[in-house]
Design an enzyme around this catalytic site. Structure first.
Site, short mmCIF file in Angstrom:
data_model
loop_
_atom_site.label_atom_id
_atom_site.label_comp_id
_atom_site.label_asym_id
_atom_site.label_seq_id
_atom_site.Cartn_x
_atom_site.Cartn_y
_atom_site.Cartn_z
N LYS A 245 0.03 22.50 -8.64
CA LYS A 245 0.31 21.80 -9.89
C LYS A 245 -0.79 20.80 -10.24
O LYS A 245 -1.65 20.46 -9.43
CB LYS A 245 1.68 21.14 -9.84
CG LYS A 245 2.80 22.16 -10.03
CD LYS A 245 4.11 21.51 -10.37
CE LYS A 245 5.12 22.56 -10.85
NZ LYS A 245 6.44 21.96 -11.11
N ARG A 279 9.13 26.04 -3.60
CA ARG A 279 8.69 27.09 -4.53
C ARG A 279 7.17 27.23 -4.40
O ARG A 279 6.43 26.25 -4.57
CB ARG A 279 9.09 26.71 -5.96
CG ARG A 279 8.91 27.81 -6.99
CD ARG A 279 9.53 27.38 -8.32
NE ARG A 279 9.41 28.43 -9.32
CZ ARG A 279 8.38 28.55 -10.16
NH1 ARG A 279 7.38 27.67 -10.12
NH2 ARG A 279 8.35 29.53 -11.05
#
Length: 310
Positions: A245, A279
């Protein structure tokens, strides 16, 4: 399903070496995950414009191959998405279903024992994929469609309740501010979890997600990570979606293709602080990190024991 040390003949620590943490078993589909289990959720994007893989699993055959690889590398949950999180080309309900409708059924027939999650905020999509064999609805946009929880309840599915900064789907944060970002995360996610339970979602199938980068700048995401125990102690199982991210990129000034080490560092810290589900794009490296964390904290034995013994 457990990563705990097997007591019989073990040279490692006993099962109760550390308390398992708050909360109880998580039950999704036919799988049960104990509080001490560290669970990998593999990302399968049926999108042509994913920020990380740039459409590598948009095609059906490529996506099925990626599913098989993720399972072989140790994923226990497969998370299938048909709309990228960031702004971009409009994807209406019909197009989202064209991408993932039918595909869920293929995965179910191909991997009958895997937990199948679908990343959607739309109740209509949730209803279709429930009929195809999904076990979990991963609502990354904080209950935008309140009927999604009702679909989960009706079909006996699990639900992920995410903090997304109170923004509409596919919205980037702009100069967003909080008096206390973690307090907002806790209030929002536990409120969503309690509502889900109230409408009939099984409590042992409800998960909370602090929503790294969703409605947050990078400093917010870092703070959400180091203060993760404050969310963990609510008792709801915590999922973290850290993989590659932007907060990792801004921490390291690294392009999206050069964020693996930062992702794994954040994964190890989050596991130590009590997160239970991770995740991930890169399953193999994530599994090795989580197995090491489990061994350090005493809930997993060595894979082999030779040094100093032979």
């Amino acid at each position: 399903m457990s990563t705990d040390v097997e007591a019989a003949g073990s040279t490692g620590p006993p099962n109760d070496a550390l308390p398992p943490g708050p909360g109880g078993d998580l039950r999704l589909g036919s799988s049960t995950f104990r509080p001490s289990d560290l669970v990998i959720m593999a990302i399968i994007n049926r999108t042509p414009d994913s920020f990380f893989d740039r459409g590598a699993t948009y095609g059906e055959s490529e996506a099925l191959t990626a599913v098989d690889r993720a399972v072989a590398e140790g994923a226990q949950i497969i998370d299938i998405g048909g709309v990228k999180a960031a702004p971009g080309e409009d994807v209406d309900t019909a197009e989202e279903l064209r991408r993932i409708g039918g595909f869920v059924a293929l995965v179910r027939s191909r991997q009958p024992d895997i937990v199948i999650s679908v990343d959607t905020w739309r109740a209509e999509v949730g209803r279709i994929v429930a009929a195809e064999g999904a076990d979990l609805l991963n609502d990354a946009w904080g209950g935008t469609d309140p009927h999604l929880a009702e679909v989960a309840a009706e079909h006996g599915l699990g639900l992920v309740c995410t903090h997304a900064g109170h923004l509409p789907p596919r919205t980037r944060p702009h100069r967003i501010a909080y008096d206390d970002v973690v307090a907002d995360i806790i209030t929002t996610t536990t409120g969503l979890a309690e509502r889900a339970e109230a409408v009939g979602v099984r409590p042992e199938a409800i998960i909370v997600d602090p929503g790294h980068d969703f409605g947050k700048n990078s400093r917010h995401s870092l703070e959400s990570t180091r203060r993760l125990p404050e969310l963990v102690v609510t008792g709801w199982p915590v999922l973290v979606a850290l993989s590659n991210k932007d907060f990792i990129g801004e921490t390291l000034d690294a392009a999206v293709t050069d964020r693996l080490e930062g992702t794994l560092a954040a994964t190890a810290v989050s596991a130590w602080l009590g997160a239970r589900i991770f995740r991930a794009h890169q399953v193999g490296p994530t599994r090795k990190v989580l197995e090491t964390v489990a061994a350090i904290r005493g809930t997993r034995d060595l894979a082999v024991a030779r040094r100093g013994l032979t």
